[in-house]
Write an enzyme that holds these catalytic residues in place. Sequence first.
Site, mmCIF file in Angstrom:
data_model
loop_
_atom_site.group_PDB
_atom_site.id
_atom_site.type_symbol
_atom_site.label_atom_id
_atom_site.label_comp_id
_atom_site.label_asym_id
_atom_site.label_seq_id
_atom_site.Cartn_x
_atom_site.Cartn_y
_atom_site.Cartn_z
ATOM 1 N N GLU A 82 -8.122 9.894 12.554
ATOM 2 C CA GLU A 82 -7.066 10.786 11.718
ATOM 3 C C GLU A 82 -7.686 11.650 10.621
ATOM 4 O O GLU A 82 -6.911 11.943 9.912
ATOM 5 C CB GLU A 82 -5.921 9.643 11.112
ATOM 6 C CG GLU A 82 -6.360 8.685 10.177
ATOM 7 C CD GLU A 82 -5.428 7.780 9.640
ATOM 8 O OE1 GLU A 82 -4.533 8.502 9.016
ATOM 9 O OE2 GLU A 82 -5.443 6.523 10.124
ATOM 10 N N CYS A 114 -3.989 5.196 11.952
ATOM 11 C CA CYS A 114 -4.920 4.082 12.238
ATOM 12 C C CYS A 114 -4.649 3.329 13.534
ATOM 13 O O CYS A 114 -5.600 2.541 13.863
ATOM 14 C CB CYS A 114 -4.765 3.083 11.137
ATOM 15 S SG CYS A 114 -4.685 3.721 9.471
ATOM 16 N N THR A 157 -7.830 1.545 -2.403
ATOM 17 C CA THR A 157 -7.973 1.159 -1.083
ATOM 18 C C THR A 157 -8.644 2.180 -0.020
ATOM 19 O O THR A 157 -8.275 1.932 1.010
ATOM 20 C CB THR A 157 -6.404 0.788 -0.610
ATOM 21 O OG1 THR A 157 -5.722 2.165 -0.542
ATOM 22 C CG2 THR A 157 -5.726 -0.235 -1.442
ATOM 23 N N HIS A 249 -4.998 -5.237 11.342
ATOM 24 C CA HIS A 249 -5.484 -4.090 10.827
ATOM 25 C C HIS A 249 -5.470 -4.200 9.183
ATOM 26 O O HIS A 249 -4.273 -4.859 8.862
ATOM 27 C CB HIS A 249 -4.402 -2.700 10.890
ATOM 28 C CG HIS A 249 -4.696 -1.759 10.365
ATOM 29 N ND1 HIS A 249 -5.623 -0.937 10.276
ATOM 30 C CD2 HIS A 249 -3.677 -1.296 9.410
ATOM 31 C CE1 HIS A 249 -5.693 0.094 9.236
ATOM 32 N NE2 HIS A 249 -4.317 0.000 8.772
ATOM 33 N N LYS A 258 -0.323 -10.960 3.917
ATOM 34 C CA LYS A 258 1.162 -10.667 3.945
ATOM 35 C C LYS A 258 1.345 -10.942 5.327
ATOM 36 O O LYS A 258 2.507 -11.458 5.902
ATOM 37 C CB LYS A 258 1.490 -9.439 3.374
ATOM 38 C CG LYS A 258 1.440 -9.198 1.910
ATOM 39 C CD LYS A 258 1.622 -7.985 1.393
ATOM 40 C CE LYS A 258 1.309 -7.647 -0.175
ATOM 41 N NZ LYS A 258 2.320 -7.940 -0.843
ATOM 42 N N SER A 341 0.258 4.109 10.844
ATOM 43 C CA SER A 341 1.578 4.746 10.184
ATOM 44 C C SER A 341 2.181 5.701 10.785
ATOM 45 O O SER A 341 1.662 6.520 11.848
ATOM 46 C CB SER A 341 1.090 5.158 8.717
ATOM 47 O OG SER A 341 1.093 4.325 7.929
HETATM 48 N N1 CAA Z 1 -3.845 -10.325 -11.223
HETATM 49 C C1 CAA Z 1 -3.650 -10.716 -9.758
HETATM 50 N N2 CAA Z 1 -2.766 -9.815 -9.061
HETATM 51 C C2 CAA Z 1 -2.187 -8.959 -9.707
HETATM 52 C C3 CAA Z 1 -2.382 -8.413 -10.844
HETATM 53 C C4 CAA Z 1 -3.389 -9.375 -11.739
HETATM 54 N N3 CAA Z 1 -3.517 -8.856 -12.891
HETATM 55 N N4 CAA Z 1 -1.624 -7.248 -11.089
HETATM 56 C C5 CAA Z 1 -1.080 -6.875 -9.934
HETATM 57 N N5 CAA Z 1 -1.322 -7.892 -9.089
HETATM 58 C C6 CAA Z 1 -0.677 -8.032 -7.706
HETATM 59 C C7 CAA Z 1 0.701 -7.692 -7.434
HETATM 60 O O1 CAA Z 1 1.476 -8.729 -7.715
HETATM 61 C C8 CAA Z 1 0.587 -7.214 -6.002
HETATM 62 O O2 CAA Z 1 0.450 -8.528 -5.050
HETATM 63 P P1 CAA Z 1 1.776 -8.752 -4.171
HETATM 64 O O3 CAA Z 1 1.843 -7.519 -3.195
HETATM 65 O O4 CAA Z 1 1.262 -9.907 -3.277
HETATM 66 O O5 CAA Z 1 2.918 -8.905 -5.116
HETATM 67 C C9 CAA Z 1 -0.498 -6.462 -5.849
HETATM 68 O O6 CAA Z 1 -1.350 -6.979 -7.046
HETATM 69 C C10 CAA Z 1 -0.557 -5.052 -6.024
HETATM 70 O O7 CAA Z 1 0.092 -4.808 -6.935
HETATM 71 P P2 CAA Z 1 1.223 -3.407 -7.085
HETATM 72 O O8 CAA Z 1 2.029 -3.569 -5.801
HETATM 73 O O9 CAA Z 1 1.772 -3.365 -8.322
HETATM 74 O O10 CAA Z 1 0.086 -2.204 -6.772
HETATM 75 P P3 CAA Z 1 0.548 -0.630 -6.877
HETATM 76 O O11 CAA Z 1 1.775 -0.480 -6.734
HETATM 77 O O12 CAA Z 1 -0.190 -0.236 -7.609
HETATM 78 O O13 CAA Z 1 -0.154 -0.275 -5.239
HETATM 79 C C11 CAA Z 1 -0.369 -0.248 -3.039
HETATM 80 C C12 CAA Z 1 -0.343 -1.077 -4.366
HETATM 81 C C13 CAA Z 1 1.037 0.174 -2.585
HETATM 82 C C14 CAA Z 1 -0.810 -1.093 -1.595
HETATM 83 C C15 CAA Z 1 -1.202 0.956 -3.162
HETATM 84 O O14 CAA Z 1 -2.524 0.567 -3.335
HETATM 85 C C16 CAA Z 1 -1.083 1.818 -1.862
HETATM 86 O O15 CAA Z 1 -0.434 2.881 -1.844
HETATM 87 N N6 CAA Z 1 -2.119 1.994 -1.044
HETATM 88 C C17 CAA Z 1 -2.332 2.653 0.137
HETATM 89 C C18 CAA Z 1 -1.099 2.446 1.245
HETATM 90 C C19 CAA Z 1 -1.376 1.057 1.951
HETATM 91 O O16 CAA Z 1 -2.711 0.769 2.133
HETATM 92 N N7 CAA Z 1 -0.246 0.530 2.686
HETATM 93 C C20 CAA Z 1 -0.499 -0.467 3.633
HETATM 94 C C21 CAA Z 1 0.409 -0.490 4.896
HETATM 95 S S1 CAA Z 1 0.328 1.170 5.878
HETATM 96 C C22 CAA Z 1 -0.986 0.808 6.685
HETATM 97 O O17 CAA Z 1 -1.540 0.002 6.881
HETATM 98 C C23 CAA Z 1 -1.942 1.948 7.333
HETATM 99 C C24 CAA Z 1 -2.979 2.508 6.409
HETATM 100 O O18 CAA Z 1 -4.195 2.030 6.780
HETATM 101 C C25 CAA Z 1 -2.776 3.240 5.204
#
Ligand code: CAA
Length: 420
Positions: A82, A114, A157, A249, A258, A341
């Site tokens: 991609e 992906c 990530t 994945h 999850k 996605s």
């Molecule tokens: N200690 C331990 N854990 C902590 C923490 C701390 N101090 N602070 C936060 N956390 C945990 C949170 O509880 C959360 O865990 P859970 O989801 O289990 O509750 C985790 O850390 C992440 O915290 P947030 O959700 O607050 O993080 P964020 O909003 O900053 O972003 C994300 C997380 C949405 C994954 C972001 O990194 C992102 O957008 N990533 C790219 C998109 C992605 O990877 N999507 C996945 C599905 S799509 C796919 O699979 C296709 C692909 O390859 C992209």
Amino acid sequence: MNRVGIEAIAIAVPQRYLDIEDLAIARGIAPAKYTVGLGASEMAVADPGEDTVALAATAAARLLRMPNVDASKIGMLVVGTETGVDHSKPVASFVQGLLDLPRTMRTFDTQHACYGGTAALMAACDWIASGSADGRTALVICSDIARYGLKTAGEPTQGGAAVAMLVSSRPEVLELDRGMSGVFSTDVHDFWRPLGRREAVVDGHYSIECYLDAVAGAYRSWRERATEREVVREGPTYRSEQLARIVYHVPFCKMARKAHAHIRKCELEDVGGAALDAVARAREDALDAASFETQVAPSLMLASRIGNTYTGSLYLGLTSLLHLQGAELAGKRIGLFSYGSGCSSEFFSGVVGARAAAMIERAGVEEILGRRTRIDVTEYERIMELPRESAVGGATDAAPGTFRFAGVRDDRRTYVGSAG
Ligand code: CAA
């Protein structure tokens, strides 16, 4: 029924990596959010010389150097990506040229975020199983650089890598269960990259929901087919537990946790046991955690040290698993879940080959990781801001057996390197 699957695997990763705690500290974020919350430990950083073509050609060159891999027998070269380098010319053509591969082969790229790598693998397997290949093999490569940009939620990530697979009727690594795939697709805007943009646009939390919907749909569909064929059976254990391992994945490692919990939740719902009191919920959570450690954790080693690799992610997971447990898994059935996605996804299964451990040893996983250089956040940010169309430092050379992008000349992308 004709046997088909993966005969050999090779990988290529960027030469530099960032310790994820260094990134957290630089961003003023508690390191545990990245290490525990996302499950990361290191992140690959690709420089402009390490583009999708260079990584793909390097991985494929490693594959072709393995004993018994005969380039003259390859009749199809498909690259799942991609993050291609041209709107028209496929990465597959560049790889064919760089490796001086025979002209008597089909070459093309497959794209669906992906999922593109799995689309390529399935096309190759169907071509072989149908008899159209007439004894020839296929070279399937997944190659991507995952970029979200500096200081974005997706930043920790990021990553990049290529996985090259020889697909044939001698599936020494993994023989696929044909006709059993469960697929799930729907039109969603969870993650995309408009034409001309270097960084992905993502609705992060929604993308997690989309992934979970997809894994539920694809798994249930696989389970139905696998039950009909008596590959798994209804009984006292969840049918997902009858798979020795499940490789997911992995956009970030926590996602696999999850996904696995979600599959188990579906299993529970499907036997009418979803409404749990607090004690039963705690017991179920403990079972989910134990099952994750056994069935999933061994496939996450490379993802935790490289980051997201988009199309290659699932197959790096398979490489991790067989690198760590190939011998004990010989002859056992594992599940695999591919998610792209947009979205398209597939849950499929296969049986690990008797010689899988020996075949994966040839990939030299530890050696490849060990050759990398750790960089600091300043250097990472400098590399991220380099224009991608210029060669880094005007690259004129590449390490033996590898390739590098060397700049655009006369509107044509040029590369340096050798197949070794
Ligand atoms: N200690 C331990 N854990 C902590 C923490 C701390 N101090 N602070 C936060 N956390 C945990 C949170 O509880 C959360 O865990 P859970 O989801 O289990 O509750 C985790 O850390 C992440 O915290 P947030 O959700 O607050 O993080 P964020 O909003 O900053 O972003 C994300 C997380 C949405 C994954 C972001 O990194 C992102 O957008 N990533 C790219 C998109 C992605 O990877 N999507 C996945 C599905 S799509 C796919 O699979 C296709 C692909 O390859 C992209």
